[in-house]
Design a protein around this motif. Sequence first.
Motif, PDB file in Angstrom:
ATOM      1  N   ASN A   6       0.832  -1.204   0.000  1.00 24.97           N
ATOM      2  CA  ASN A   6       0.000   0.000   0.000  1.00 24.97           C
ATOM      3  C   ASN A   6       0.867   1.256   0.000  1.00 24.97           C
ATOM      4  O   ASN A   6       1.817   1.362   0.782  1.00 24.97           O
ATOM      5  CB  ASN A   6      -0.916   0.018   1.231  1.00 24.97           C
ATOM      6  N   LYS A  43      -0.105  -0.738  -4.391  1.00 25.13           N
ATOM      7  CA  LYS A  43      -1.542  -0.474  -4.388  1.00 25.13           C
ATOM      8  C   LYS A  43      -1.726   0.964  -3.904  1.00 25.13           C
ATOM      9  O   LYS A  43      -1.401   1.285  -2.755  1.00 25.13           O
ATOM     10  CB  LYS A  43      -2.263  -1.456  -3.464  1.00 25.13           C
ATOM     11  N   VAL A  45      -3.625   3.975  -2.487  1.00 24.87           N
ATOM     12  CA  VAL A  45      -4.819   4.238  -1.677  1.00 24.87           C
ATOM     13  C   VAL A  45      -4.833   5.712  -1.297  1.00 24.87           C
ATOM     14  O   VAL A  45      -3.783   6.355  -1.248  1.00 24.87           O
ATOM     15  CB  VAL A  45      -4.853   3.349  -0.408  1.00 24.87           C
ATOM     16  N   ARG A  50      -8.756   4.161   0.955  1.00 23.46           N
ATOM     17  CA  ARG A  50      -9.643   3.632  -0.074  1.00 23.46           C
ATOM     18  C   ARG A  50      -8.832   3.334  -1.334  1.00 23.46           C
ATOM     19  O   ARG A  50      -7.991   4.125  -1.752  1.00 23.46           O
ATOM     20  CB  ARG A  50     -10.764   4.633  -0.387  1.00 23.46           C
ATOM     21  N   PHE A  51      -9.101   2.198  -1.953  1.00 25.37           N
ATOM     22  CA  PHE A  51      -8.359   1.757  -3.137  1.00 25.37           C
ATOM     23  C   PHE A  51      -8.570   2.725  -4.306  1.00 25.37           C
ATOM     24  O   PHE A  51      -9.688   3.145  -4.598  1.00 25.37           O
ATOM     25  CB  PHE A  51      -8.815   0.358  -3.544  1.00 25.37           C
ATOM     26  N   LYS A  54      -3.723   0.054  -8.961  1.00 26.53           N
ATOM     27  CA  LYS A  54      -2.488  -0.709  -8.766  1.00 26.53           C
ATOM     28  C   LYS A  54      -1.505  -0.336  -9.869  1.00 26.53           C
ATOM     29  O   LYS A  54      -1.906  -0.091 -11.016  1.00 26.53           O
ATOM     30  CB  LYS A  54      -2.747  -2.215  -8.863  1.00 26.53           C
ATOM     31  N   ARG A  70      -7.067  -0.356 -12.577  1.00 23.12           N
ATOM     32  CA  ARG A  70      -7.924   0.302 -11.576  1.00 23.12           C
ATOM     33  C   ARG A  70      -8.936  -0.683 -10.999  1.00 23.12           C
ATOM     34  O   ARG A  70      -9.898  -0.272 -10.355  1.00 23.12           O
ATOM     35  CB  ARG A  70      -8.612   1.518 -12.204  1.00 23.12           C
ATOM     36  N   LYS A  71      -8.701  -1.965 -11.262  1.00 24.07           N
ATOM     37  CA  LYS A  71      -9.562  -3.020 -10.716  1.00 24.07           C
ATOM     38  C   LYS A  71      -8.852  -3.642  -9.512  1.00 24.07           C
ATOM     39  O   LYS A  71      -7.786  -4.245  -9.656  1.00 24.07           O
ATOM     40  CB  LYS A  71      -9.836  -4.086 -11.780  1.00 24.07           C
ATOM     41  N   GLU A  72      -9.461  -3.519  -8.354  1.00 23.98           N
ATOM     42  CA  GLU A  72      -8.800  -3.960  -7.122  1.00 23.98           C
ATOM     43  C   GLU A  72      -8.528  -5.455  -7.114  1.00 23.98           C
ATOM     44  O   GLU A  72      -7.524  -5.925  -6.572  1.00 23.98           O
ATOM     45  CB  GLU A  72      -9.649  -3.570  -5.909  1.00 23.98           C
ATOM     46  N   ASN A  73      -9.389  -6.216  -7.761  1.00 28.92           N
ATOM     47  CA  ASN A  73      -9.238  -7.671  -7.736  1.00 28.92           C
ATOM     48  C   ASN A  73      -8.422  -8.228  -8.899  1.00 28.92           C
ATOM     49  O   ASN A  73      -8.230  -9.442  -9.004  1.00 28.92           O
ATOM     50  CB  ASN A  73     -10.620  -8.333  -7.715  1.00 28.92           C
TER      51      ASN A  73
END
Length: 399
Positions: A6, A43, A45, A50-51, A54, A70-73
Amino acid sequence: MDNEINVKIKQKHAGKINKGFPLISKEILLNENQLPEEGSIIKLVDEKNRFIAKGYYGRQNKGFGWVLTRKENERIDQEFFNRKMKSAYTYRQNFFHDQDTTAFRFFNGEGDGIGGLIIDYYDGYYVISWYSKGIYELKNYIIAALLNTVEAKAVYQKKRFDMKGQYIEEDDFVLGQEPAFPLIVKENGVNFAVYLNEGAMVGVFLDQREVRKAIRDRYAKGKRVLNMFSYTGAFSVFAALGGAEKTTSVDLANRSRPKTEEQFRINGLNPEAQDIIVEDVFKYFKYAVKKQLTFDLVILDPPSFAKSKKFTFSAAKDYKNLLIDSIAITEDNGVIVASTNSSSFDMKKFKGFIEAAFKESGEKYKILEEFSLPMDFKTSKDFLEGDYLKVVFIRKLKG
C-alpha cells in the motif's frame, strides 16, 4: 504477484488517477519514503485507505511509476501481461501482413497499458526498451508474454534508465537467432538498414513513417531538399526516391555520413549524387546564407535537446530561432517541414513558434498539413504528453 504494498497518495490527486491518468508522479505521493524496492507492485490508496489503483514502482525521468489497473481484484501476474501483449498484437494485426512495411512499433508504453515499456518490431526481430529499473525487474513476465503472443526470430533489449548516476544506453541480445547486420527492413516499399546491436538508436525513427511517405509522394519531385539533423538520412532517401533534384543532409555526428551513404545505396541510389555534410547545423545555416544557397524543401527534425561544443539546443526554447534560420534559406513558395518530438509543449504552442518566426522574418505563410503519431504508436487519451510528435508542413508565401 501476491506481494502488493500500500502506498498513500494525496487526496486531491486521487480523482485524477481514478479517471485514467496513468503516471505515478512524485507530487501525488503522501510520503516518498514509503516506497518499496523498484519493480514492486504498489496499491495506491487515498488518505482514508480507499483503493484507487495498482501499478509498479520504477523511477524514470517522467515519474515514480505507472498505473497498471484500476480493478482492485485484478492480479498483476503472468496472465495479466499475456493479456496486454495479446491486445497489442490484435491492435496491430494488419501491420504483420503488410509486405511493404516490415518495421513498426509493437507495444507503446502507457498507450498499450504498461508505461515505461516500448517494443519495436523489425521483420520478425523484437527490440524491448526498458525505461526504468522498475519495469526491468518485471522483464521475465514481459518477455514470456511476448513469446506467448508472437513468434520471434530474436529478442534484443535496450536499458534506458539511470543506475547509480549513470544513464544507460546499453543493448543486449536476449534470445533467438541473431541476424546478419545490417538487417534490411522496409517502410512503404523503401529499404532501411538497421543495427539492433548498436545501442539505443538502431538507424531509423519509426514514428516519422507517414511524414516520409508524404515527402516522397507529394512534396519532393523536382525540388532541392535540405534535411537538417539528418541522422541516417531517411528523409533524404524518401525525397530522392520521390524525384528530388538533389538532397543535402546535414548532421553533426561523424557516423551520419557512412550511415546515410548506406541508406542511399541499399535503395539503388548513388550517394555521390547527393550532398552529405558532417557539420553543426547552426554553422551550416550561416554558411548557406553567406553563399546565398536556397532550397525548395527544408526538413527540420531536431532532437528535443542537443548539445554541441558551442551551443545547447532546446526545442522549447530555441525552435523559433531554428525556424527563422530556415525561413531565410527557403525559396518563395518553398515548404518547411517543421517537426518536434518534445512532449513539453503541445501543437498550439508549436504553431505559436511558427507564427512568431514568420512574423519576425517579415514573411507570410500557409499551413498545408499536420501530422502526429502514426496508428501503431498507440496513445492514451488520459496522458496527452504521450502523443508527443508534432509535424507541420508550411508553405513560405511569395511576398
